[in-house]
Design a protein around this motif. Structure first.
Motif, short mmCIF file in Angstrom:
data_model
loop_
_atom_site.label_atom_id
_atom_site.label_comp_id
_atom_site.label_asym_id
_atom_site.label_seq_id
_atom_site.Cartn_x
_atom_site.Cartn_y
_atom_site.Cartn_z
N ASP A 17 0.81 -1.20 0.00
CA ASP A 17 0.00 0.00 0.00
C ASP A 17 0.86 1.27 0.00
OD1 ASP A 17 -2.35 1.32 0.00
OD2 ASP A 17 -2.92 0.86 2.05
N TYR A 18 1.57 1.50 1.11
CA TYR A 18 2.43 2.69 1.17
C TYR A 18 3.54 2.49 2.20
CZ TYR A 18 -0.75 3.92 5.09
OH TYR A 18 -1.52 3.92 6.23
N PHE A 29 6.54 -1.14 5.35
CA PHE A 29 5.43 -0.80 4.46
C PHE A 29 4.11 -1.29 5.03
CE2 PHE A 29 9.07 -1.23 1.65
CZ PHE A 29 8.93 -0.15 0.78
#
Ligand SMILES: Nc1ncnc2c1ncn2[C@@H]1O[C@H](COP(=O)(O)OP(=O)(O)OP(=O)(O)O)[C@@H](O)[C@H]1O
Ligand SMILES: [Mg+2]
Length: 221
Positions: A17-18, A29
């Motif tokens: 995701d990010y 992450f």
């Protein structure tokens, strides 16, 4: 990349995701595994200082007999964090649930919401006394029931999630038989006392030390 790909395939991780954080020793992450959010921690291989790692591995009865060439060391460190998380969860300490690991990649429960990770207690401004009391309970369990000492405890390695302090970053955690366990415990307590005092919580190192070791029934007043 190969390790990441393999673990994503094996653990059914749908997507990354990010990025949550990036430091000297790791990158974390947020990712989605089946239908749940997970944190993927990737240990950096090139910048990790092996001399530092060895302090925490030699003297820990659980790990000191392992091979110690360059490629296995980071894998061992990652597995050590996984095992330590398991041991903490087993005795009921608030810590991320470990899901799996492969080489230098660790997958664990993600603490936070879809939009942001749980804050480090350093940046939390809420019920500090509650956080202090819950953390004391967990540190006592860690010592008494799991037989472990964190060894890098500070306001950076405690996240506040669902109104509870969660202890993270446990690769360096040692068992209480480690020759420096006492030293590490005292250092951990000092960091925590300094932090909570700044936040207006009265506490004493000596009393917390006795509480954690089971020699006193109260961590503070
Ligand atoms: N399970 C998790 N859920 C949400 N955020 C996390 C999780 N684990 C770690 N983080 C975030 O990533 C940061 C770094 O993680 P951690 O403390 O485990 O790594 P580190 O070894 O200290 O790495 P660094 O070298 O970056 O300090 C944490 O401070 C926290 O903000
Ligand atoms: Mg950390």
């Amino acid at each position: 990349m190969e390790a990441l790909y393999k673990i994503m395939e094996n653990m059914d991780i749908k997507y990354i995701d990010y990025p949550v954080a990036s430091g000297k020793e790791s990158v974390v992450f947020r990712a989605i595994m089946k239908n749940r959010a997970v944190a993927i921690k990737i240990f950096k291989i090139s910048t990790i200082k092996f001399s530092t790692l060895d302090i925490y591995i030699q003297g820990d009865r659980r790990f000191e007999k392992e091979r110690r060439d360059r490629s296995t060391r980071v894998t061992l460190w990652c597995r050590k964090e996984f095992t330590n998380l398991q041991a903490m969860r087993e005795v009921g300490i608030s810590a991320p649930i470990p899901y799996g690991h492969y080489q230098n990649v660790l997958v664990m429960q993600y603490l936070g919401t879809a939009s942001r990770p749980a804050p480090q207690i350093k940046n939390y401004n809420g019920q500090m006394k509650r956080m202090f009391d819950l953390l004391m309970d967990d540190l006592r369990k860690m010592y008494q029931k799991a037989g472990l000492v964190h060894a890098d405890l500070s306001e950076y390695n405690v996240l506040v999630y669902r109104n509870k302090p969660y202890i993270i970053d446990v690769g360096q955690m040692v068992d209480i038989g480690h020759p420096s366990a006492e030293l590490f415990l005292k250092r951990d307590i000092l960091n925590i006392v300094n932090f909570f005092r700044k936040k207006g919580i009265e506490c004493k190192e000596e009393q917390i030390y006795r509480y954690i070791k089971g020699e006193s029934i109260e961590p503070g007043n």
